[in-house]
Each structure stands twice: as C-alpha cells, then as structure tokens.
Scaffold this motif. Structure first.
Motif, PDB file in Angstrom:
ATOM      1  N   GLU A   1       0.845  -1.201   0.000  1.00 21.28           N
ATOM      2  CA  GLU A   1       0.000   0.000   0.000  1.00 21.28           C
ATOM      3  C   GLU A   1       0.883   1.254   0.000  1.00 21.28           C
ATOM      4  N   ASN A   2       1.879   1.182   0.872  1.00 18.79           N
ATOM      5  CA  ASN A   2       2.768   2.315   1.025  1.00 18.79           C
ATOM      6  C   ASN A   2       3.516   2.644  -0.266  1.00 18.79           C
ATOM      7  N   GLU A   3       4.055   1.601  -0.858  1.00 17.88           N
ATOM      8  CA  GLU A   3       4.830   1.816  -2.087  1.00 17.88           C
ATOM      9  C   GLU A   3       3.925   2.300  -3.218  1.00 17.88           C
ATOM     10  N   MET A   4       2.720   1.729  -3.263  1.00 17.08           N
ATOM     11  CA  MET A   4       1.788   2.160  -4.308  1.00 17.08           C
ATOM     12  C   MET A   4       1.490   3.653  -4.161  1.00 17.08           C
ATOM     13  N   ARG A   5       1.234   4.068  -2.937  1.00 15.77           N
ATOM     14  CA  ARG A   5       0.940   5.494  -2.716  1.00 15.77           C
ATOM     15  C   ARG A   5       2.109   6.355  -3.177  1.00 15.77           C
ATOM     16  N   CYS A   6       3.305   5.878  -2.888  1.00 15.97           N
ATOM     17  CA  CYS A   6       4.494   6.633  -3.318  1.00 15.97           C
ATOM     18  C   CYS A   6       4.530   6.742  -4.832  1.00 15.97           C
ATOM     19  N   PHE A   7       4.348   5.628  -5.511  1.00 15.03           N
ATOM     20  CA  PHE A   7       4.393   5.665  -6.974  1.00 15.03           C
ATOM     21  C   PHE A   7       3.327   6.597  -7.540  1.00 15.03           C
ATOM     22  N   GLU A   8       2.171   6.585  -6.916  1.00 18.19           N
ATOM     23  CA  GLU A   8       1.115   7.461  -7.427  1.00 18.19           C
ATOM     24  C   GLU A   8       1.485   8.932  -7.256  1.00 18.19           C
ATOM     25  N   LYS A   9       2.082   9.241  -6.122  1.00 15.77           N
ATOM     26  CA  LYS A   9       2.489  10.639  -5.914  1.00 15.77           C
ATOM     27  C   LYS A   9       3.651  11.010  -6.823  1.00 15.77           C
ATOM     28  N   LEU A  10       4.497  10.037  -7.083  1.00 16.48           N
ATOM     29  CA  LEU A  10       5.678  10.314  -7.916  1.00 16.48           C
ATOM     30  C   LEU A  10       5.317  10.598  -9.373  1.00 16.48           C
ATOM     31  N   ARG A  11       4.107  10.256  -9.751  1.00 11.02           N
ATOM     32  CA  ARG A  11       3.676  10.493 -11.144  1.00 11.02           C
ATOM     33  C   ARG A  11       3.798  11.960 -11.540  1.00 11.02           C
TER      34      ARG A  11
ATOM     35  N   ASP B   1       5.888  14.195 -10.020  1.00  6.84           N
ATOM     36  CA  ASP B   1       6.999  14.758  -9.253  1.00  6.84           C
ATOM     37  C   ASP B   1       8.280  14.826 -10.074  1.00  6.84           C
ATOM     38  N   ALA B   2       9.179  15.691  -9.604  1.00  6.81           N
ATOM     39  CA  ALA B   2      10.469  15.862 -10.289  1.00  6.81           C
ATOM     40  C   ALA B   2      11.290  14.570 -10.287  1.00  6.81           C
ATOM     41  N   LEU B   3      10.955  13.644  -9.415  1.00  7.44           N
ATOM     42  CA  LEU B   3      11.728  12.404  -9.344  1.00  7.44           C
ATOM     43  C   LEU B   3      11.290  11.358 -10.359  1.00  7.44           C
ATOM     44  N   LEU B   4      10.202  11.641 -11.034  1.00  7.89           N
ATOM     45  CA  LEU B   4       9.638  10.642 -11.946  1.00  7.89           C
ATOM     46  C   LEU B   4      10.663  10.029 -12.917  1.00  7.89           C
ATOM     47  N   PRO B   5      11.542  10.845 -13.518  1.00  8.81           N
ATOM     48  CA  PRO B   5      12.498  10.238 -14.467  1.00  8.81           C
ATOM     49  C   PRO B   5      13.528   9.317 -13.815  1.00  8.81           C
ATOM     50  N   PHE B   6      13.527   9.268 -12.498  1.00  7.05           N
ATOM     51  CA  PHE B   6      14.568   8.498 -11.818  1.00  7.05           C
ATOM     52  C   PHE B   6      14.027   7.292 -11.048  1.00  7.05           C
ATOM     53  N   VAL B   7      12.735   7.053 -11.167  1.00  2.00           N
ATOM     54  CA  VAL B   7      12.147   5.901 -10.475  1.00  2.00           C
ATOM     55  C   VAL B   7      11.603   4.927 -11.526  1.00  2.00           C
TER      56      VAL B   7
ATOM     57  N   SER C   1      12.211  18.248  -5.623  1.00  4.48           N
ATOM     58  CA  SER C   1      11.082  17.323  -5.474  1.00  4.48           C
ATOM     59  C   SER C   1      10.224  17.621  -4.242  1.00  4.48           C
ATOM     60  N   GLN C   2       8.950  17.769  -4.528  1.00  4.77           N
ATOM     61  CA  GLN C   2       8.017  17.973  -3.422  1.00  4.77           C
ATOM     62  C   GLN C   2       7.847  16.662  -2.644  1.00  4.77           C
ATOM     63  N   PHE C   3       7.812  15.599  -3.392  1.00  2.08           N
ATOM     64  CA  PHE C   3       7.673  14.270  -2.777  1.00  2.08           C
ATOM     65  C   PHE C   3       8.783  14.062  -1.750  1.00  2.08           C
TER      66      PHE C   3
ATOM     67  N   TRP D   1      19.042   4.283 -10.537  1.00  4.53           N
ATOM     68  CA  TRP D   1      17.615   4.454 -10.281  1.00  4.53           C
ATOM     69  C   TRP D   1      17.323   4.506  -8.793  1.00  4.53           C
ATOM     70  N   ILE D   2      16.290   5.243  -8.468  1.00  6.66           N
ATOM     71  CA  ILE D   2      15.846   5.288  -7.073  1.00  6.66           C
ATOM     72  C   ILE D   2      14.752   4.227  -6.933  1.00  6.66           C
ATOM     73  N   ILE D   3      14.968   3.302  -6.027  1.00  5.52           N
ATOM     74  CA  ILE D   3      14.000   2.201  -5.921  1.00  5.52           C
ATOM     75  C   ILE D   3      13.614   1.923  -4.459  1.00  5.52           C
TER      76      ILE D   3
END
Ligand code: I3P
Length: 456
Positions: free
Chosen positions: A188-198, A200-206, A362-364, A388-390
């Motif tokens: 759940e936690n990781e999913m929420r992160c991915f959704e917020k990262l959509r 975010d400035a970090l998107l190209p690195f995840v 990054s706001q995230f 990559w940030i994982i």
C-alpha cells in the motif's frame, strides 16, 4: 543458492558455533562466506540513461545517531518462495524462472539441484530473485522440473541474450510480467508513493509504474523492468540514508519488544560478540537493535549509505558487505564493480548529479521520510550506465505541513533520514574512484572479464 556456494559457507565457517548459549542452534558459518550466498539483495531493475557534470561535494560530519536500547520478545519471519511463483511463469513465447536466492543469472551455468531451489534458513531473509527467459515448452512446469527445463537446446550465447536478472528484496516479492516489466508484491505504502511520484520531479529516476494487477489472488505493482535495456548487466544496490528503520518501528519495539532469533543468527554470523549478554541468553535481538547494529557495522552511519549487494555480469554475486564501512573500502568495491572503467564511474556521477538536482526540487522528497530506499546502479559492457531510485516500501509521508531537510542529523522525533547527506558522500566517493582511475585505460573482453593497464 548454488550448492557450491552453500557448501562453502558451511565448510569455511569460523564461528565457534552455538555451544556457548543453550537453546540456540546456530549454523556454523562466518560472515565472509556470505560473499557467495547471494542472500539479502534488494529489488532492482532498469531503464534508460542521461548525464551531465557533477559538482564537488563535501563530506559532512557524520550525523549523530542516538543510541537506543530496546529490549526483546520473539517472532518474525518473511514469506518464503511459493511453488506458484514458478508455476505461474508462462508468458507468451517465453517462460521465466523465478528462483529463490542465487541461481545464476547468465543462464550459462548448470542449474542447481532441486535442493538448491528449496528454501533454507537464508530464504527467510532477503535474496536475489533471478528471472530467466526460458523457452516455452508449451506446458507449465513446477519448480522440481526446472532442472530439466534448463537443459534446453540453445547455445550459451543465445541463452545469454534471452536472460535477464532481477535482484529482489524480500523473497517471493516478484513475479515475471509481460516483456520489459516486472510484478512486485503489493505494498500500500509503495503504491501510494508511486502514485504521488507520477507528478513529481523524481519521476524520471524511479521505475515506471503501471498500476496494480491481480495474479493468483494476490495483488502486485506492475513496474518497468529496469534491466531490460541492458546486455548482461552488472548491478549494485546501495541503501541510502543514515537510518534504515522507521521511527515508528522504534516506538513499537519499545512498547512491545520482540527478540528475533533469525536476526540474532544473522548478527552472530558477522560478529559473535555482537549480541549483548542478554541477547545471547535469549538468542534473540529486536529488529531496531539489529538494524542499528547493521548501520554501525557498515557505512550507513558514517557515510549515509551502504552497499547491500552486487550481481555481476558473469553471474557472481556478493552480499558480504556488512562490514564495508570506510570510504576506502567502498571505493575499492566500486572499482571492482566497474572493472576499473572510469567512464562508467563518470556516467554514474552524471546521473547522480541529476538525481541530486531532482531531489532538491522534489516535493515528494521534501514531504517524505525516505527509509530503506536504494540507489540501483546498473551498467553493462556497452558502457550503458544508469542509476535508479527504488524501494519505497518504507517511505512514509510526513504529517501535513511538515517537511524534511534530509541532510541534518537525525534525532528521534525529527524524522530526518540523512538521504541527501548520504548522496553527497556517495558522489564524493565516486569522484575519488574517478580521480584514482585517471590515466588508466580499461578493456573489457567479450566474456566481460576486465583487465586494466596503464594508459600512459
Ligand atoms: C534485513 C534488512 C532489511 C530488513 C530486514 C532485515 O537485514 O535490514 O532492510 O527489511 O528485516 O532482516 P539484513 O540486510 O542484514 O539481511 P525491511 O527493510 O523491510 O525492514 P526483516 O527481517 O524484518 O524483513
């Protein structure tokens, strides 16, 4: 784990064993042996490159990590590999094998016996998960048939082209997916992160995130396979930050301490004098205590990152970095990882500089306590190199309105994780590798063995 490795781990054991503490049945193994166990690597994957110049970071003073004493209790184990992990592997024209720990990623080595594919004590912790493309024989094979499957009628070269590797976190967390993608056990936690990262400035690195899917009644995150664009990749996992557990884990452990025997054993494997007398007598250590011990043994506390594991293109893997602590030790590991190829280090540095820049905007990042996240380094013989940030399973949103700096010392309550500080140190370390390698040329042979010679 390959039988060879496992035998070695036992045979070479320098541990005095468990005789000291009644009720404890420790295996006789030492830390060094873990070098080939391929146990405990984290999830990893790949995508494309970029790069630019880097600034010269300054190594900061190590943040003070408050000493926390926690008393124990018991329990805790991770999910082991399930048969369905293998059974489920048919996908279009390819069959992928999902193994437990260290099955060769090259596909060129003989496959392990059935025994090797079964879980042992080590399977209770993390391990490398290797997914291999295999020829679709038209029928689904259970794990005990893997041995047969591997004797397929392809040359080593052909197999190598088809194979890819997926390093993984907790065992059983990954499944093969459609080409170029991977399924990671739902969090759940990781999913929420991915959704917020959509956004975010970090998107190209995840890793690319494509939503959730159901498989055999279980939920998974559908993600890009980060290794897909590499040919026989070399992979390194660096866990970031000065702290690898959440503050809430500390609080929980204080309220309801649970000494764990598996963690006690892992500690004993590295240092038989690690546990306190009380921990010896109960044959257990609590998780935060274990995590803190890991942090002080490795470079987590001193540099704000640590090397977790390396899988090389020749199929070898190492996870015996629990005592890799000094900057010089880390430099040596990186040198070995890139086979002395300074250009790869430079590509990594460029990518890290971009990541640093993105983190600063990054706001995230500002709004999350980033714990247990790794930087995944991947390169291959074509000098394709990526970072990559994982792993966002433990990355936690701060209460509304709260923000972190990520580069100031952690004190319980401030939730700082030292991520940026660690990144600065990591960049600085790689710059040292680059500087030390100046004036040298590196040649990679076809089988990816590397030789180095002076270029002057
Ligand atoms: C493990 C590592 C993992 C942690 C795991 C530890 O130790 O610290 O990060 O999982 O806890 O056992 P090691 O690297 O020495 O094997 P989390 O990050 O998910 O907490 P676990 O045993 O509770 O899974």
């Amino acid at each position: 784990m390959p039988k060879e490795c496992r035998r070695k781990s036992c045979k070479d054991s320098g541990l005095p064993g468990t005789g000291v503490h009644e009720g404890c049945r420790l295996e006789r193994r030492t830390a060094g042996k873990a070098s080939q166990t391929c146990d405990d690597l984290t999830q990893k994957a790949a995508q494309i490159v970029p790069s630019s110049a880097t600034g010269a970071p300054t190594v900061m003073e190590a943040p003070r990590v408050p000493h926390v004493t926690i008393t124990p209790e018991g329990g805790g184990s991770s999910r082991e590999m399930q048969q369905e992990d293998w059974d489920d592997a048919v996908d279009g024209g390819l069959r992928r094998k999902l193994s437990n720990s260290s099955i060769s990623s090259t596909g060129s080595s003989a496959v392990e016996s059935e025994d090797d594919l079964l879980s042992d004590n080590e399977s209770k912790s993390k391990g490398i998960i290797t997914l291999e493309h295999l020829v679709d024989t038209g029928e689904s094979k259970p794990w005990w048939k893997l041995k047969t499957i591997v004797h397929w009628p392809f040359s080593v070269t052909q197999r190598r082209k088809l194979n890819w590797v997926q390093l993984a976190g907790h065992k059983g967390n990954f499944k093969a997916a459609d080409e170029g993608n991977i399924l990671k056990k739902f969090s759940e936690n990781e999913m929420r992160c991915f959704e917020k990262l959509r956004d975010d400035a970090l998107l190209p690195f995840v890793p690319g995130y494509h939503g959730t899917v159901e498989r055999d009644g279980e939920s998974f995150l559908h993600m890009t396979d980060l290794l897909a664009n590499f040919d026989l990749p070399n992979v390194m996992d660096c866990k970031m930050g000065v702290r690898t557990y959440l503050e809430e884990e500390l609080v929980r452990a204080r309220e309801r301490p649970k000494p764990r025997e598996d963690l006690y054993k892992k500690m004993m494997e590295v240092d038989s004098e690690g546990p306190t007398p009380q921990e010896h007598s109960q044959c257990g250590v609590t998780k935060p205590r274990y995590m803190q011990w890991r942090e002080t043994m490795s470079s987590t506390n001193t540099l704000g990152f640590r090397i977790e594991g390396i899988k090389k293109c020749d199929g070898t893997c190492r996870t015996d970095f629990k005592k890799t602590r000094s900057k010089q030790d880390v430099i040596q590991v990186f040198k070995d990882f890139v086979g002395g190829n300074v250009n790869i280090i430079k590509s990594y540095l460029s990518r890290l500089a971009e990541i640093r820049q993105a983190l600063k905007t990054s706001q995230f990042f500002r709004q999350h306590e980033v714990i247990g996240s790794s930087l995944l380094f991947i390169h291959d013989h074509t000098s394709n190199a990526q970072v990559w940030i994982i792993d966002f399973g433990k990355t936690t949103a701060l209460p509304e309105g709260q923000m972190l700096n990520h580069d100031i010392p952690w004190q319980e309550g401030n939730q700082e994780d030292g991520y940026l500080w660690g990144l600065e140190n990591l960049i600085h370390t790689l710059e040292s590798v680059s500087n030390e390698g100046r004036g040298k040329e590196t040649f990679c042979s076809a089988n990816s063995q590397t030789t180095e010679r002076d270029g002057q």
